[in-house]
Design an enzyme around this catalytic site. Structure first.
Site, mmCIF file in Angstrom:
data_model
loop_
_atom_site.group_PDB
_atom_site.id
_atom_site.type_symbol
_atom_site.label_atom_id
_atom_site.label_comp_id
_atom_site.label_asym_id
_atom_site.label_seq_id
_atom_site.Cartn_x
_atom_site.Cartn_y
_atom_site.Cartn_z
ATOM 1 N N LYS A 80 -2.254 -1.454 -3.782
ATOM 2 C CA LYS A 80 -3.115 -0.272 -3.703
ATOM 3 C C LYS A 80 -2.266 0.981 -3.774
ATOM 4 O O LYS A 80 -1.280 1.044 -3.059
ATOM 5 C CB LYS A 80 -3.862 -0.314 -2.374
ATOM 6 C CG LYS A 80 -4.717 0.895 -2.105
ATOM 7 C CD LYS A 80 -5.304 0.792 -0.732
ATOM 8 C CE LYS A 80 -5.999 2.111 -0.430
ATOM 9 N NZ LYS A 80 -6.355 2.233 0.938
ATOM 10 N N LYS A 136 0.864 -1.187 0.000
ATOM 11 C CA LYS A 136 0.000 0.000 0.000
ATOM 12 C C LYS A 136 0.895 1.229 0.000
ATOM 13 O O LYS A 136 1.747 1.389 0.878
ATOM 14 C CB LYS A 136 -0.893 -0.013 1.239
ATOM 15 C CG LYS A 136 -1.739 1.249 1.375
ATOM 16 C CD LYS A 136 -2.730 1.124 2.515
ATOM 17 C CE LYS A 136 -3.461 2.431 2.735
ATOM 18 N NZ LYS A 136 -4.413 2.346 3.853
HETATM 19 C C1 PBG Z 1 -6.984 3.322 5.610
HETATM 20 C C2 PBG Z 1 -7.464 3.284 4.205
HETATM 21 C C3 PBG Z 1 -7.339 4.279 3.243
HETATM 22 C C4 PBG Z 1 -7.960 3.800 2.090
HETATM 23 C C5 PBG Z 1 -8.441 2.535 2.376
HETATM 24 N N1 PBG Z 1 -8.098 2.214 3.682
HETATM 25 C C6 PBG Z 1 -6.812 5.649 3.330
HETATM 26 C C7 PBG Z 1 -5.443 5.920 3.738
HETATM 27 O O1 PBG Z 1 -4.585 5.049 3.851
HETATM 28 O O2 PBG Z 1 -5.207 7.094 4.000
HETATM 29 C C8 PBG Z 1 -8.059 4.544 0.806
HETATM 30 C C9 PBG Z 1 -9.073 4.040 -0.155
HETATM 31 C C10 PBG Z 1 -9.377 4.956 -1.269
HETATM 32 O O3 PBG Z 1 -8.747 6.010 -1.481
HETATM 33 O O4 PBG Z 1 -10.316 4.619 -2.006
HETATM 34 N N2 PBG Z 1 -7.919 2.805 6.498
#
Ligand code: PBG
Length: 328
Positions: free
Chosen positions: A251, A198
């Protein structure tokens, strides 16, 4: 005449194009993110994500029945709680917003798979993904203290009826800690979908509005990955595989298709998810609203390319539209 290799022969007839198509996109491949908030009779539109709402628990039944009827196999839940504190304790409460939502969804749509996102950023008053302190000499998320809290939160999701848990906090040792903690609590049957690679991405902007989870200070670069690194993603996923992840995730998706391919090549035996994130969705919606692009063709092309890159399943805000278009 010089010899010409004629590839166009396979493109001339639509039925032949169907036969030689390498990648298919099906509603079965999709997971729809849902935002649930506290309160009653709430259906609060998310400005940067047209068609998406923060729903209160009493609105979930109707929504998930529709999702189920569209043939979408799963949702992933994000909670927006009433109160936040430094450690996000409410995230692990049996009557927390996610726990309530899980129970309501399981009852309303028993065939739908309920995945919960496991993180603290929506529940902490500072908006970081865990316990923040100065233990290392810098103000930062404390890895190991956060692991303990993640296990507590995961067990409470499991007790509420979550059917897969998706930890998204990018803590080291997260999968091992959760596997161990869930097994010890009697949930050895519950799969973990790891947000393994991520990235620290600007593409999460609209989500942070939707989930009210933007960090109040600093950013997430001490735990989420540097967008410049792909080899490091292979270390992240190898560790998660060794620690027992059942499904891997990359992601965001669109700017990271190379990472998806590399992860799939390195671990072809492990199911791979890709998260087509909020910023990717918002860009398509904004351009379509201006009449600059054809939303349906663009969305289908983007999701097909994510599958072609190697993702087995896709988390996407376009899931309902895609299912409708594919079923037409
Ligand atoms: C954190 C989380 C995020 C997203 C999914 N889980 C945001 C982040 O890491 O700041 C982002 C998902 C998206 O942008 O669609 N719980």
């Amino acid at each position: 005449m010089f010899p010409i290799t004629r590839l166009r022969r396979l493109r001339a007839h639509p039925r032949l194009r169907d036969l030689v198509r390498e990648t298919v996109l099906r509603p079965d491949d999709l997971i729809l993110p849902l935002f649930v908030r506290c309160g009653e009779n709430q259906r609060v539109p998310i400005g940067s994500m047209p068609g998406h709402f923060q729903l209160s628990v009493d609105h979930l039944a109707e929504e998930v029945r529709e999702i189920d009827s569209l043939g979408i196999p799963a949702i992933i839940l994000f909670g927006i709680p009433e109160e936040k504190d430094a450690e996000g304790r409410i995230a692990s409460s049996d009557d927390g917003i996610v726990q309530q939502a899980v129970r309501a969804i399981r009852e309303a749509a028993p065939d739908l798979l309920v995945i919960t996102d496991l993180c603290f950023c929506e529940f902490t008053d500072h908006g970081h993904c865990g316990v923040v302190n100065d233990r290392t000499g810098r103000t930062d998320v404390d890895n190991d203290a956060t692991l303990e809290n993640l296990v507590t939160q995961a067990v409470s999701h499991a007790q509420a009826g979550a059917q897969m848990i998706a930890p998204s906090g990018m803590m080291d040792g997260m999968i091992a800690a959760l596997r161990h903690g869930l097994d010890a609590a009697g949930f050895s049957h519950l799969p973990l979908m790891s947000y393994a690679a991520k990235y620290s991405s600007a593409f999460y902007g609209p989500f942070r509005e939707a989930a009210e989870s933007a960090p109040r200070f600093g950013d997430r670069r001490t735990y989420q990955m540097d967008p410049a690194n792909a080899r490091e993603a292979l270390r992240e996923v190898a560790l998660d595989v060794a620690e027992g992840a059942d499904v891997l995730m990359v992601k965001p998706a669109l700017s990271y298709l190379d990472v998806i391919t590399r992860v799939k090549t390195a671990h072809p035996e492990i199911p791979l998810a890709a998260y087509n994130v909020s910023g990717e969705f918002a860009m398509v919606k904004a351009a379509a609203a201006n009449g600059w692009i054809d939303e349906q063709r663009i969305a289908l092309e983007i999701l097909t390319s994510i599958r072609r890159a190697g993702a087995d399943m896709i988390l996407t805000y376009h899931a309902k539209d895609i299912s409708r278009w594919l079923n037409e």
